[in-house]
Motif scaffolding. Structure first.
Motif, PDB file in Angstrom:
ATOM      1  N   THR A   5       0.769  -1.145   0.068  1.00  7.49           N
ATOM      2  CA  THR A   5      -0.027   0.000  -0.018  1.00  7.49           C
ATOM      3  C   THR A   5       0.964   1.315  -0.007  1.00  7.49           C
ATOM      4  OG1 THR A   5      -1.660  -1.218   1.201  1.00  7.49           O
ATOM      5  CG2 THR A   5      -1.842   1.179   1.260  1.00  7.49           C
ATOM      6  N   LYS A   6       1.746   1.379   0.786  1.00  9.16           N
ATOM      7  CA  LYS A   6       2.736   2.314   0.834  1.00  9.16           C
ATOM      8  C   LYS A   6       3.442   2.549  -0.398  1.00  9.16           C
ATOM      9  CE  LYS A   6       4.199   1.959   5.698  1.00  9.16           C
ATOM     10  NZ  LYS A   6       5.260   1.528   6.696  1.00  9.16           N
ATOM     11  N   LEU A   7       3.998   1.669  -1.087  1.00 10.24           N
ATOM     12  CA  LEU A   7       4.617   1.537  -2.404  1.00 10.24           C
ATOM     13  C   LEU A   7       3.443   2.022  -3.568  1.00 10.24           C
ATOM     14  CD1 LEU A   7       7.335   0.896  -3.817  1.00 10.24           C
ATOM     15  CD2 LEU A   7       6.341  -1.275  -4.170  1.00 10.24           C
ATOM     16  N   GLY A   8       2.207   1.462  -3.376  1.00 13.32           N
ATOM     17  CA  GLY A   8       1.225   2.092  -4.374  1.00 13.32           C
ATOM     18  C   GLY A   8       1.096   3.331  -4.164  1.00 13.32           C
ATOM     19  N   LEU A   9       0.881   3.936  -2.730  1.00 16.20           N
ATOM     20  CA  LEU A   9       0.677   5.435  -2.542  1.00 16.20           C
ATOM     21  C   LEU A   9       1.721   6.204  -3.254  1.00 16.20           C
ATOM     22  CD1 LEU A   9      -1.188   5.250   0.765  1.00 16.20           C
ATOM     23  CD2 LEU A   9      -2.166   6.068  -1.392  1.00 16.20           C
ATOM     24  N   TRP A  10       3.131   5.729  -2.785  1.00 19.47           N
ATOM     25  CA  TRP A  10       3.953   6.385  -3.297  1.00 19.47           C
ATOM     26  C   TRP A  10       4.139   6.758  -4.844  1.00 19.47           C
ATOM     27  CZ3 TRP A  10       8.877   5.810  -5.946  1.00 19.47           C
ATOM     28  CH2 TRP A  10       9.794   6.954  -5.820  1.00 19.47           C
ATOM     29  N   PHE A  11       4.207   5.502  -5.402  1.00 16.74           N
ATOM     30  CA  PHE A  11       4.114   5.521  -7.007  1.00 16.74           C
ATOM     31  C   PHE A  11       2.960   6.564  -7.576  1.00 16.74           C
ATOM     32  CE2 PHE A  11       6.761   1.704  -7.346  1.00 16.74           C
ATOM     33  CZ  PHE A  11       7.718   2.194  -8.338  1.00 16.74           C
ATOM     34  N   PHE A  12       1.914   6.510  -7.085  1.00 13.15           N
ATOM     35  CA  PHE A  12       0.369   7.237  -7.568  1.00 13.15           C
ATOM     36  C   PHE A  12       0.561   8.521  -7.285  1.00 13.15           C
ATOM     37  CE2 PHE A  12      -3.791   8.764  -6.941  1.00 13.15           C
ATOM     38  CZ  PHE A  12      -4.349   8.250  -8.101  1.00 13.15           C
ATOM     39  N   ILE A  13       1.251   8.895  -6.062  1.00  8.02           N
ATOM     40  CA  ILE A  13       1.438  10.358  -5.888  1.00  8.02           C
ATOM     41  C   ILE A  13       2.418  10.991  -6.593  1.00  8.02           C
ATOM     42  CG2 ILE A  13       2.238  11.959  -4.294  1.00  8.02           C
ATOM     43  CD1 ILE A  13       0.754  10.402  -2.047  1.00  8.02           C
ATOM     44  N   CYS A  14       3.543  10.169  -6.844  1.00  7.32           N
ATOM     45  CA  CYS A  14       4.612  10.648  -7.660  1.00  7.32           C
ATOM     46  C   CYS A  14       4.354  10.772  -9.119  1.00  7.32           C
ATOM     47  CB  CYS A  14       5.966   9.644  -7.523  1.00  7.32           C
ATOM     48  SG  CYS A  14       6.811   9.601  -6.312  1.00  7.32           S
ATOM     49  N   LEU A  15       3.656   9.725  -9.657  1.00  6.70           N
ATOM     50  CA  LEU A  15       2.860   9.840 -11.126  1.00  6.70           C
ATOM     51  C   LEU A  15       1.993  10.831 -11.260  1.00  6.70           C
ATOM     52  CD1 LEU A  15       2.900   6.028 -11.874  1.00  6.70           C
ATOM     53  CD2 LEU A  15       4.596   7.766 -12.697  1.00  6.70           C
ATOM     54  N   LEU A  16       1.072  11.180 -10.162  1.00  6.25           N
ATOM     55  CA  LEU A  16       0.246  12.288 -10.084  1.00  6.25           C
ATOM     56  C   LEU A  16       0.587  13.463 -10.492  1.00  6.25           C
ATOM     57  CD1 LEU A  16      -2.984  12.733  -9.958  1.00  6.25           C
ATOM     58  CD2 LEU A  16      -2.595  12.867  -7.565  1.00  6.25           C
ATOM     59  N   ASN A 172      -0.625   1.449 -12.218  1.00  6.59           N
ATOM     60  CA  ASN A 172      -0.032   1.654 -11.003  1.00  6.59           C
ATOM     61  C   ASN A 172      -0.270   0.232 -10.102  1.00  6.59           C
ATOM     62  OD1 ASN A 172       1.234   2.954  -8.545  1.00  6.59           O
ATOM     63  ND2 ASN A 172      -0.551   2.675  -7.745  1.00  6.59           N
ATOM     64  N   ILE A 173      -1.421  -0.245 -10.156  1.00  2.83           N
ATOM     65  CA  ILE A 173      -2.030  -1.408  -9.691  1.00  2.83           C
ATOM     66  C   ILE A 173      -1.309  -2.768 -10.162  1.00  2.83           C
ATOM     67  CG2 ILE A 173      -4.049  -3.222  -9.006  1.00  2.83           C
ATOM     68  CD1 ILE A 173      -5.596  -0.751  -9.076  1.00  2.83           C
ATOM     69  N   PHE A 174      -1.065  -2.649 -11.332  1.00  2.00           N
ATOM     70  CA  PHE A 174      -0.291  -3.859 -12.100  1.00  2.00           C
ATOM     71  C   PHE A 174       1.233  -3.745 -11.925  1.00  2.00           C
ATOM     72  CE2 PHE A 174       2.404  -4.954 -15.709  1.00  2.00           C
ATOM     73  CZ  PHE A 174       1.978  -6.360 -15.821  1.00  2.00           C
ATOM     74  N   LEU A 175       1.690  -2.605 -11.539  1.00  2.00           N
ATOM     75  CA  LEU A 175       3.090  -2.617 -11.378  1.00  2.00           C
ATOM     76  C   LEU A 175       3.227  -2.766  -9.633  1.00  2.00           C
ATOM     77  CD1 LEU A 175       4.347   0.975 -13.023  1.00  2.00           C
ATOM     78  CD2 LEU A 175       4.970  -1.294 -13.575  1.00  2.00           C
TER      79      LEU A 175
END
Length: 460
Positions: A5-16, A172-175
């Motif tokens: 979850t942390k990794l997903g949020l971090w990726f999502f926020i960075c990409l956003l 993001n979910i896939f990665l």
């Protein structure tokens, strides 16, 4: 919060953030390009009217220009050098302040580009007619139409943002699943290991850090699994090896307690009890030695010694036992050399190997002790002409309690600890131990020292 979850949020926020900044920059660039294109178009139309007026400054020409602009989405205002309106497609009360109040420039320029606050964007093109009259052609365009175009552009951008956000979320979910799946497998594997299940399998498919971590966990699991098997085999072996002599001791002790037993039989039983007690004592001493080696609780005290002078007394000590068994023991010091050894421990090594050669050789055979030196390698070899070891058993012959005779025959008297102790002691001396054997031909046990440059210098 889980790592995934942390990794997903971090990726999502960075990409956003990256997408938001990119879309804002792109939107700003598109809007600025659109406004600039409109201003360039206005300036080009103004310059075109200026060129006409410079060649034909007549009322008909002025009327024609105003009429032509009245049928488009642009407006034209023509003023003289005094700022008075000569002709216009816009009513005077609707004229922007910068047309009738500001001093006209001396060349064609954009005079208003604020499409957000002003009602018009505007350009001016000064002209000089043939009769010497000076004037200015102002071109105006309502910002309403431009704002409508920009609103449509904003709508399209909003749709694009929603679509990109959707694909961003799916990607993001896939990665995250792709990245965390091997971590989850490794977590499950370590959980199994902590529960005592070492039969884990982690397929290593990548050569990155995750692959290296998976390989390390797999290696740890394999090692622990091997240790667990060794532990079980060790406990089974030691329980078997202790049970047999203790059974003999108890059985013959019970027989020896009978009151009507003949003295000769009682003495025979006592001898058997003594023999089995010695066997148990010897095995416990070997186990104690191995325990000290495992805990690094033993130490060697090496001395530089000439190997030929060291081996010769051991050879003389062992020769009578070989002669009693009808086996010829030979000593061939082809080349003598000096090595660093602990005399007491190394004598234990040699006697253990010679004891094995004696146990597994038959009368009439020959056992040879050889000393050789070649380059920076020095070796001590003990070769017999005994039963030999099956090829498939050689890799395991140095394991504790391992014996070639699966029936655990007591004829040879060993329990499978001798060579294990030899290996530990040889490695403690910084040497290597190798065993070459062939069934019905014999076995050669070789200890090799490799001389380093420091050893050479110290010798010199």
């Amino acid at each position: 919060m889980k790592f995934s979850t942390k990794l997903g949020l971090w990726f999502f926020i960075c990409l956003l953030i990256i997408e938001s900044v990119s879309m804002l920059v792109l939107h700003r660039h598109v809007v600025d390009s659109l406004v600039k294109e409109e201003l360039d178009s206005l300036l080009a139309r103004g310059n075109s009217h200026r060129d006409v007026l410079e060649t034909s400054f007549t009322p008909e020409t002025l009327q024609h220009i105003v009429l032509m602009e009245s049928n488009t989405d642009t407006e034209v205002v023509i003023i003289d050098e005094n700022g008075s309106v000569i002709d216009s497609s816009v009513q005077k009360r609707n004229l922007p302040h910068y047309v009738i109040q500001s001093a006209p420039p001396t060349r064609e320029v954009v005079v208003q580009d604020d499409w957000k606050q002003e009602a018009f964007i505007a350009t001016v093109s000064p002209f000089l007619s043939e009769d010497g009259s000076t004037g200015y052609v102002y071109m105006l365009k309502s910002t309403n139409s431009l704002q409508k175009v920009i609103q449509q552009l904003n709508h399209h951008f909003a749709i694009a943002v929603v679509i990109i956000m959707f694909f961003l979320l799916v990607t993001n979910i896939f990665l995250i699943k792709l990245l965390t799946k091997p971590l989850i497998r490794m977590k499950d594997a370590t959980q199994k290991i902590s529960n005592g299940d070492f039969s884990v399998k982690l397929p290593v498919k990548t050569k990155d850090e995750l692959g290296e971590l998976a390989e390390s966990i797999q290696s740890l699991a394999n090692h622990l699994n091997h240790l667990q098997k060794e532990r079980k085999e060790f406990l089974a072996s030691i329980s078997h090896e202790l049970r047999t002599p203790l059974t003999y001791i108890k059985g013959y002790a019970d027989l020896g307690r009978k009151p009507n037993l003949a003295e000769s039989a009682r003495l025979e039983y006592l001898n058997i009890i003594h023999e089995e007690s010695n066997r148990v004592s010897s095995m416990l001493e070997d186990l104690f030695e191995l325990a000290k080696m495992d805990q690094n609780a033993f130490s060697i005290q090496p001395q530089r010694m000439e190997i030929e002078k060291f081996i010769l007394p051991i050879y003389e000590k062992a020769r009578p036992a070989f002669e009693n068994a009808g086996i010829h023991l030979m000593f061939e010091p082809n080349q003598s050399f000096e090595v660093l050894i602990d005399p007491r421990r190394f004598e234990q090594i040699v006697l253990n190997v010679l004891d094995n050669a004696l146990k597994y050789s038959s009368a009439g055979s020959t056992t040879t002790i050889q000393l050789n030196k070649k380059g920076n390698e020095s070796s001590l070899s003990i070769k017999d002409e005994g039963k030999g070891i099956p090829e498939e058993e050689i890799p395991f012959i140095l394991d504790r309690f391992y014996r070639v005779e699966k029936s655990r025959s007591r004829l040879t008297g060993g329990v499978g600890l001798g060579l294990a102790i030899v290996r530990e002691l040889v490695e403690a001396h910084g040497a290597t131990l190798s065993i070459n054997s062939k069934q019905h031909v014999g076995t050669a046990v070789t200890i090799v020292w490799k001389e380093s440059e420091d050893d050479k210098n110290s010798t010199d």
